[in-house]
Design a protein around this motif. Structure first.
Motif, short mmCIF file in Angstrom:
data_model
loop_
_atom_site.label_atom_id
_atom_site.label_comp_id
_atom_site.label_asym_id
_atom_site.label_seq_id
_atom_site.Cartn_x
_atom_site.Cartn_y
_atom_site.Cartn_z
N SER A 48 5.56 3.48 -3.97
CA SER A 48 5.58 4.03 -4.25
C SER A 48 4.20 5.98 -4.27
O SER A 48 4.18 6.66 -4.01
CB SER A 48 5.04 4.37 -5.74
OG SER A 48 3.27 3.91 -5.84
N ILE A 49 3.85 4.94 -2.80
CA ILE A 49 2.69 6.51 -2.33
C ILE A 49 3.69 6.65 -1.18
O ILE A 49 3.27 8.15 -0.84
CB ILE A 49 1.32 5.41 -1.55
CG1 ILE A 49 0.49 5.13 -3.08
CG2 ILE A 49 0.65 6.34 -0.10
CD1 ILE A 49 -0.73 4.13 -1.78
N GLY A 95 2.46 5.68 -13.82
CA GLY A 95 2.37 4.37 -13.31
C GLY A 95 1.61 3.66 -14.21
O GLY A 95 1.47 2.83 -14.60
N LYS A 96 0.55 4.66 -14.50
CA LYS A 96 -0.51 4.38 -14.88
C LYS A 96 -0.18 4.60 -16.71
O LYS A 96 -0.61 3.68 -17.34
CB LYS A 96 -1.86 5.38 -15.15
CG LYS A 96 -2.03 5.58 -13.75
CD LYS A 96 -3.10 4.50 -13.14
CE LYS A 96 -4.06 4.80 -11.81
NZ LYS A 96 -4.50 3.14 -11.61
N ASP A 135 5.01 -3.31 -0.19
CA ASP A 135 5.16 -3.55 -1.98
C ASP A 135 5.33 -2.74 -2.33
O ASP A 135 5.29 -1.51 -1.78
CB ASP A 135 3.91 -4.52 -1.80
CG ASP A 135 2.36 -3.21 -1.84
OD1 ASP A 135 2.84 -2.07 -1.64
OD2 ASP A 135 1.46 -4.24 -1.00
N LEU A 136 5.59 -2.88 -3.53
CA LEU A 136 6.34 -1.67 -4.64
C LEU A 136 5.20 -0.56 -4.62
O LEU A 136 5.44 0.55 -4.77
CB LEU A 136 6.58 -1.86 -5.72
CG LEU A 136 7.91 -2.96 -5.92
CD1 LEU A 136 7.56 -3.36 -7.61
CD2 LEU A 136 8.54 -2.13 -6.10
N ASN A 137 3.86 -0.46 -4.15
CA ASN A 137 2.43 0.36 -4.94
C ASN A 137 2.70 0.57 -3.42
O ASN A 137 2.24 2.41 -3.34
CB ASN A 137 1.27 -0.26 -4.89
CG ASN A 137 0.30 0.91 -4.65
OD1 ASN A 137 0.11 1.62 -5.22
ND2 ASN A 137 -0.72 0.16 -3.64
N GLN A 138 3.17 0.75 -2.26
CA GLN A 138 2.98 1.49 -0.93
C GLN A 138 4.21 1.67 -0.96
O GLN A 138 4.56 2.88 -0.87
CB GLN A 138 3.53 0.59 0.02
CG GLN A 138 1.89 -0.16 0.56
CD GLN A 138 1.83 -1.37 1.66
OE1 GLN A 138 2.56 -1.72 1.90
NE2 GLN A 138 0.80 -1.62 2.44
N THR A 171 10.39 -0.56 0.92
CA THR A 171 10.01 -2.07 0.39
C THR A 171 11.51 -2.75 1.53
O THR A 171 11.01 -4.07 1.29
CB THR A 171 10.79 -2.22 -1.23
OG1 THR A 171 12.09 -1.65 -1.67
CG2 THR A 171 9.45 -1.89 -2.36
N ILE A 220 10.40 4.97 -11.02
CA ILE A 220 9.57 3.91 -11.52
C ILE A 220 9.72 2.99 -13.06
O ILE A 220 10.11 2.15 -13.31
CB ILE A 220 7.98 5.00 -11.63
CG1 ILE A 220 7.49 5.29 -10.17
CG2 ILE A 220 7.17 3.78 -12.56
CD1 ILE A 220 6.31 6.81 -10.84
N LEU A 252 2.94 9.54 -10.39
CA LEU A 252 1.16 9.19 -10.15
C LEU A 252 0.61 8.61 -12.11
O LEU A 252 0.13 8.12 -12.35
CB LEU A 252 0.28 10.06 -9.78
CG LEU A 252 -0.16 9.94 -8.20
CD1 LEU A 252 -1.29 10.86 -7.71
CD2 LEU A 252 -0.04 8.33 -7.79
#
Length: 509
Positions: free
Chosen positions: A322-323, A225-226, A317-320, A312, A98, A222
């Protein structure tokens, strides 16, 4: 005399062949494979051996003490502390991808690409493994608690100073060197303190302890990221360093040595048996463990760092992405204690062999054909369960094949060798990526590479299994001499484990 007989029985059950005795055990009707399983499955009440005993060796005495391991009690407190320390050391390294994406997207460091950042992440892992002999020395000098506290301070300083990095070499020193150094000083004594508390449930306990790296990686990924979105990169580093220090500090104070390691039987040779020696590398069983670990670690590091980028490249996308990484960490957290539980019942080497083969198989099949989000999540979870098998089973396997007294020094040697694939594994995998291709198959060479590393590791583990079966059968031949069905003179030779029958014998090992 009866006590001396019992000690000898325990010694032979653990693999010591130095005690000589007269062949006065009556023959039995069961097969040699069943006898091997009985020999392996009965650590609490080994059968008494009739005959004359010339001497009781130090190895026999140490084996007798190992059989009196509490197998629980305060050991579960130490297991929980080890779980939390794993979560707050290795788990802190999981969000590196990240930070890497943010550094690249913001252009924080000029002319620094993904390859250089991969080397920094690999350097942190390598440092944690290189310092294994140093960590053992610190443990002898400072004790387990003092070593964990010292490592916690060093690792926290490394993460905290990463927040002030203005040049890439600052990040190399703070995160790559300082954080990695502290993490290794914490990790080695934390893991080694768990094993001596257990005998029957040793793999389960170590699986639970090492699962902390998976759940910690999930939580810190997680959280990072926040925090980055809310407070920025510098304060994210600082908050993570504070969390890591306080958790590791208090857990380190709760850790306690097992009565096995405190026993006066072990104390006279504790410093010698815990010291690193290059003589360890001359043993065939240790070399096979090193080959297995080296190849598997190459694949594990490549898989761990390449999976988000592969996601990617498929158009996610980047969020997927990271999941997908989070699901991989979740699989590691769930898989390690499950693998430990199974290995305590089906055999540690057997379980590690099957999981290594399984990871290689899904890497060459499911991963290659996972061209969309749902199947990629399934692969990530299954790969998390199976890919990290080495780190949840290596310590129990080392203890099984070299004995409890020498397990600490041998495991330090294993960690030292693992520094090479940890450093360069991802860099090698990136060289296989075909950037000239615009379709979703540019990671195909890397996927084949990862699968092949696991299959080569499985071959080394199969050879280790043959050696362990031969060792147990040779020890049984010493107990019952020529009355054991299926034992031939060739099996008593040094290289008797290379016989084909040793490779296919069905035994719990």
């Amino acid at each position: 005399m009866a006590a001396s007989h019992t000690d000898a029985g325990r010694s032979l059950a653990q693999g010591d062949s130095t005690t000589t005795l007269a062949p006065s055990v009556p023959p039995t009707a069961i097969s040699s494979a069943q006898k091997l399983n009985q020999l392996f499955d009965s650590p609490k009440e080994p059968k008494k051996i009739t005959g004359s005993i010339e001497k009781t060796t130090a190895t026999a005495a140490a084996a007798a003490v190992e059989d009196r391991a509490p197998d629980g009690g305060y050991g579960w407190v130490c297991t929980f502390c080890s779980f939390m320390i794993h979560a707050n050391t290795w788990g802190v390294g999981s969000p590196w991808g990240i930070f890497l994406d943010r550094y690249i997207s913001q252009g924080t460091f000029a002319r620094v690409g993904r390859f250089e950042y991969a080397i920094i992440g690999g350097l942190a892992m390598a440092m944690a493994l290189i310092v294994a002999p140093l960590a053992n020395r610190c443990k002898i000098a400072l004790g387990t608690r003092g070593t964990i506290v010292l490592g916690s301070v060093i690792a926290s300083i490394g993460v905290h100073t990463s927040s002030t990095a203005s040049k890439v070499w600052h990040l190399v020193l703070s995160y790559g060197v300082c954080y990695g150094l502290g993490m290794g000083i914490v990790y080695i004594p934390t893991l080694s303190v768990v094993g001596p508390w257990f005998s029957i449930h040793r793999s389960l306990a170590i699986g639970i302890a090492t699962a902390g790296s998976g759940f910690g990686g999930l939580g810190y990924s997680l959280l990072a990221g926040k925090l980055i979105a809310t407070y920025g990169i510098p304060w994210t580093w600082r908050i993570m360093s504070y969390m890591m220090f306080f958790c590791n500090f208090f857990c380190g104070l709760l850790v306690r040595e097992s009565p096995v390691t405190k026993s006066p039987v072990n104390n006279p040779v504790a410093a010698k048996s815990s010291s690193f020696s290059f003589h360890i590398f001359t043993r065939p069983q240790v070399l096979l463990i090193l080959i297995w670990g080296f190849m598997v670690e190459l694949g594990y590091v490549s898989l761990f760092f390449s999976l988000p980028s592969h996601a990617t490249s498929l158009g996610l996308d980047l969020n997927q992405g990271s999941i997908v990484q989070a699901v991989l960490s979740l699989g590691i957290g769930i898989g390690r204690p499950c693998v430990g539980w199974v290995s305590d019942r089906q055999g540690r080497i057997n379980t590690a062999l099957l999981m290594t083969l399984f990871c290689g198989l899904i890497s060459l099949t499911l991963w290659i054909y996972a061209r969309s989000y749902p199947p990629l999540l399934v692969f990530a979870f299954l790969a998390g369960i199976s890919s990290g098998t080495f780190w949840s089973t290596a310590n129990p396997i080392v203890t099984e094949v070299v004995g409890l007294r020498q397990s600490s020094a041998t495991y330090s040697a294993v960690c030292l060798v693992m520094a090479l694939p940890a450093t360069f594994g991802e860099a090698i995998a990136l060289q296989f990526v075909d950037e000239s291709r615009t379709d979703d198959a540019k990671f195909l060479p890397s996927q084949v590479y990862v699968g092949c590393t696991y299959f080569v590791g499985a071959v080394a583990l199969l050879m280790l299994r043959a050696w362990r079966v031969w060792q147990l059968q040779r020890n049984l031949a010493v107990v019952e001499d020529a009355e054991v069905a299926g034992v031939v003179p060739e099996e008593k030779r040094v290289y008797g484990w290379m016989m084909p029958r040793m490779w296919i014998k069905v035994v719990k090992v």
